[in-house]
Write a protein that holds these residues in place. Sequence first.
Motif, mmCIF file in Angstrom:
data_model
loop_
_atom_site.group_PDB
_atom_site.id
_atom_site.type_symbol
_atom_site.label_atom_id
_atom_site.label_comp_id
_atom_site.label_asym_id
_atom_site.label_seq_id
_atom_site.Cartn_x
_atom_site.Cartn_y
_atom_site.Cartn_z
ATOM 1 N N ILE A 69 22.087 62.634 22.640
ATOM 2 C CA ILE A 69 22.276 63.892 23.380
ATOM 3 C C ILE A 69 20.999 64.727 23.314
ATOM 4 O O ILE A 69 20.545 65.273 24.332
ATOM 5 N N MET A 70 20.397 64.815 22.134
ATOM 6 C CA MET A 70 19.164 65.592 21.993
ATOM 7 C C MET A 70 18.040 64.992 22.823
ATOM 8 O O MET A 70 17.241 65.707 23.439
ATOM 9 N N THR A 71 17.962 63.661 22.839
ATOM 10 C CA THR A 71 16.935 63.003 23.646
ATOM 11 C C THR A 71 17.105 63.336 25.124
ATOM 12 O O THR A 71 16.131 63.620 25.828
ATOM 13 N N LYS A 72 18.341 63.288 25.608
ATOM 14 C CA LYS A 72 18.609 63.596 27.017
ATOM 15 C C LYS A 72 18.212 65.036 27.350
ATOM 16 O O LYS A 72 17.620 65.300 28.403
ATOM 17 N N LEU A 73 18.541 65.969 26.469
ATOM 18 C CA LEU A 73 18.199 67.370 26.720
ATOM 19 C C LEU A 73 16.688 67.569 26.773
ATOM 20 O O LEU A 73 16.163 68.272 27.649
ATOM 21 N N LEU A 74 15.994 66.956 25.839
ATOM 22 C CA LEU A 74 14.536 67.069 25.829
ATOM 23 C C LEU A 74 13.927 66.432 27.077
ATOM 24 O O LEU A 74 13.027 67.000 27.711
ATOM 25 N N GLU A 83 11.448 57.755 29.249
ATOM 26 C CA GLU A 83 12.267 58.931 28.942
ATOM 27 C C GLU A 83 12.045 59.390 27.503
ATOM 28 O O GLU A 83 11.889 60.588 27.241
ATOM 29 N N GLN A 84 12.007 58.445 26.586
ATOM 30 C CA GLN A 84 11.803 58.789 25.181
ATOM 31 C C GLN A 84 10.434 59.420 24.947
ATOM 32 O O GLN A 84 10.296 60.376 24.178
ATOM 33 N N MET A 85 9.413 58.897 25.606
ATOM 34 C CA MET A 85 8.068 59.434 25.426
ATOM 35 C C MET A 85 7.944 60.836 26.013
ATOM 36 O O MET A 85 7.270 61.700 25.453
ATOM 37 N N LYS A 86 8.600 61.074 27.144
ATOM 38 C CA LYS A 86 8.595 62.431 27.710
ATOM 39 C C LYS A 86 9.288 63.405 26.763
ATOM 40 O O LYS A 86 8.823 64.532 26.553
ATOM 41 N N ALA A 87 10.425 62.973 26.207
ATOM 42 C CA ALA A 87 11.146 63.820 25.262
ATOM 43 C C ALA A 87 10.280 64.125 24.046
ATOM 44 O O ALA A 87 10.234 65.247 23.545
ATOM 45 N N ASN A 88 9.584 63.111 23.583
ATOM 46 C CA ASN A 88 8.714 63.281 22.413
ATOM 47 C C ASN A 88 7.591 64.271 22.698
ATOM 48 O O ASN A 88 7.254 65.123 21.867
ATOM 49 N N LYS A 89 6.993 64.149 23.886
ATOM 50 C CA LYS A 89 5.920 65.064 24.265
ATOM 51 C C LYS A 89 6.426 66.495 24.355
ATOM 52 O O LYS A 89 5.756 67.438 23.913
ATOM 53 N N LEU A 90 7.605 66.671 24.949
ATOM 54 C CA LEU A 90 8.142 68.026 25.067
ATOM 55 C C LEU A 90 8.410 68.621 23.695
ATOM 56 O O LEU A 90 8.116 69.792 23.446
ATOM 57 N N GLN A 91 8.977 67.832 22.792
ATOM 58 C CA GLN A 91 9.221 68.353 21.454
ATOM 59 C C GLN A 91 7.922 68.827 20.815
ATOM 60 O O GLN A 91 7.889 69.848 20.135
ATOM 61 N N GLY A 92 6.843 68.080 21.075
ATOM 62 C CA GLY A 92 5.552 68.485 20.538
ATOM 63 C C GLY A 92 5.117 69.845 21.039
ATOM 64 O O GLY A 92 4.565 70.655 20.296
ATOM 65 N N THR A 93 5.389 70.130 22.314
ATOM 66 C CA THR A 93 5.009 71.437 22.862
ATOM 67 C C THR A 93 5.877 72.558 22.288
ATOM 68 O O THR A 93 5.425 73.693 22.180
ATOM 69 N N VAL A 149 7.020 72.781 19.195
ATOM 70 C CA VAL A 149 6.703 73.104 17.798
ATOM 71 C C VAL A 149 5.206 73.176 17.511
ATOM 72 O O VAL A 149 4.816 73.464 16.375
ATOM 73 N N GLN A 150 4.360 72.945 18.516
ATOM 74 C CA GLN A 150 2.930 72.792 18.245
ATOM 75 C C GLN A 150 2.266 74.056 17.703
ATOM 76 O O GLN A 150 1.279 73.989 16.964
ATOM 77 N N LYS A 151 2.779 75.225 18.043
ATOM 78 C CA LYS A 151 2.137 76.474 17.614
ATOM 79 C C LYS A 151 2.729 77.038 16.318
ATOM 80 O O LYS A 151 2.373 78.130 15.896
ATOM 81 N N ILE A 152 3.644 76.299 15.720
ATOM 82 C CA ILE A 152 4.268 76.792 14.485
ATOM 83 C C ILE A 152 3.273 76.700 13.328
ATOM 84 O O ILE A 152 2.683 75.653 13.085
ATOM 85 N N SER A 153 3.077 77.798 12.639
ATOM 86 C CA SER A 153 2.229 77.822 11.451
ATOM 87 C C SER A 153 2.977 78.546 10.338
ATOM 88 O O SER A 153 3.997 79.193 10.584
ATOM 89 N N ILE A 154 2.469 78.438 9.141
ATOM 90 C CA ILE A 154 3.144 79.024 7.989
ATOM 91 C C ILE A 154 2.126 79.779 7.149
ATOM 92 O O ILE A 154 1.026 79.290 6.909
ATOM 93 N N THR A 155 2.456 80.989 6.733
ATOM 94 C CA THR A 155 1.562 81.802 5.914
ATOM 95 C C THR A 155 1.919 81.645 4.441
ATOM 96 O O THR A 155 3.037 81.247 4.103
ATOM 97 N N PRO A 156 0.985 81.975 3.546
ATOM 98 C CA PRO A 156 1.305 81.925 2.111
ATOM 99 C C PRO A 156 2.507 82.787 1.745
ATOM 100 O O PRO A 156 3.298 82.421 0.869
ATOM 101 N N GLN A 157 2.652 83.923 2.429
ATOM 102 C CA GLN A 157 3.796 84.792 2.153
ATOM 103 C C GLN A 157 5.108 84.107 2.538
ATOM 104 O O GLN A 157 6.115 84.223 1.832
#
Length: 456
Positions: free
Chosen positions: A70-75, A133-143, A145-153
Amino acid sequence: MRNLFYSITLFLAFCSLTVKGQEKIIDRVVATVGSSIILQSDIDNQYMQYLANGGTPDESFKCTALQQLIMTKLLAQQAVIDSVEVTESEVDDQLNARMREMVRRAGNQERLEGFLKRSLLQYKEEMRPIMAEQMKANKLQGTIVQKISITPQEVKRYFESLNQDSLPAFNTEVEIGEIVVNPVLTKEEKNVFRDKAEKYRKQVLDGTDFGTVARFYSEDGSAPYGGELGFATRDTYVKEFSAMAFRLKEGEVSPVFETQFGFHFLQVLERRGEEVNVRHVLIKTKPTQASLERTKAKIDSIYDKVSSGKLPFHTAAAMFSDNKETKFNGGMVINEQSASRTTLIPVDALEKELFIAIDPLKPGEFSKPYQFKDRTEQVAYKFNYLKTRIPPHTASLEQDFAKIQEAAQEDKTRRKLSEWFEKKTKATFVHVSEDFQTCDELKMWLTPTDNDIAAK
């Protein structure tokens, strides 16, 4: 649920190994996701692959499989909306890599085709739209989460949010260095392998089918496919191979040439813009006894200089090690399972041979040189340096910041994906068949009507 969201990437790769249509059965729709459907056979194929990979019989796995589909189809559907594309050559590369792995696991092409009950060519064409289809879903997932960063705080807040009475315990960890020396063949020693490649090339020039020669004699993973590598760009291959592949005309057979892998000759099958599809024969060079003796003498000499203190380990690694992944890192080995690229490695993640070499050492000591095989099964020599050994301990922010940072990053990524899926399900029609509505993994996908049914 959170582990399922984060493991979607692994699932996408896993899906591409599934076996379609082992038997003809009456199929049925088990879920509808927007304009797409998921069939019972899709679930059954996932379960069959799970068992084939050593999983124990567990019907609840089918709930997990449907959740991930289901998640793959949505992506994938959002990828179409966002014009996320994958090229034919990208799909070909993935398919070829997957099939090479399947052939390796099966033992040979004939055994795999018997298991699939179809030729690899037929299977490849069946899998093409699924892989795309799987590769497109994978690419979209990358977009997503790609800007997610984490601070020391944020790392500190994440650690403090954990139950301090049940913090994870870490096994013994080590920091290890290595100096690797590969055997080097003389021109005369190499000529044995060059002559073999020349002999097979002559067979092709004399009229034997190139694909047949490749299947029988090539020592490359592409041998079961007649040596065919699929469409690829110039930067896909090592420079000597690319130079030859992009120099020839379609149908032309190259002379024998050398790369780091051995001696090749190739034939260009087709050009498509900046991409080329070739097939080749590879004869790998193998160390002779004389070359192994020369290599052992060389590494013994390096070991003597380092262990006596005449030459610092990091300097010797930069000067003499043939492992390009570690020589410019002071010889230190990176933990490849860690996103933070730490040099701390759990001892239970070490290969047996390496563990035996460093287990008796104290920090600051060196193992004796020993022979081993690298990832490409090439024989070489190395010795190791034990820099640090951290005994088993409960997680602490001071000692395990890199690991806690990685966990915090994963948690933030999971939450981001969870939010995306929750928002997407509100705008997309998702229906799950009644017999799957009791699955805990699928509760979030159920409509109010479905929930009423599941509660009965």
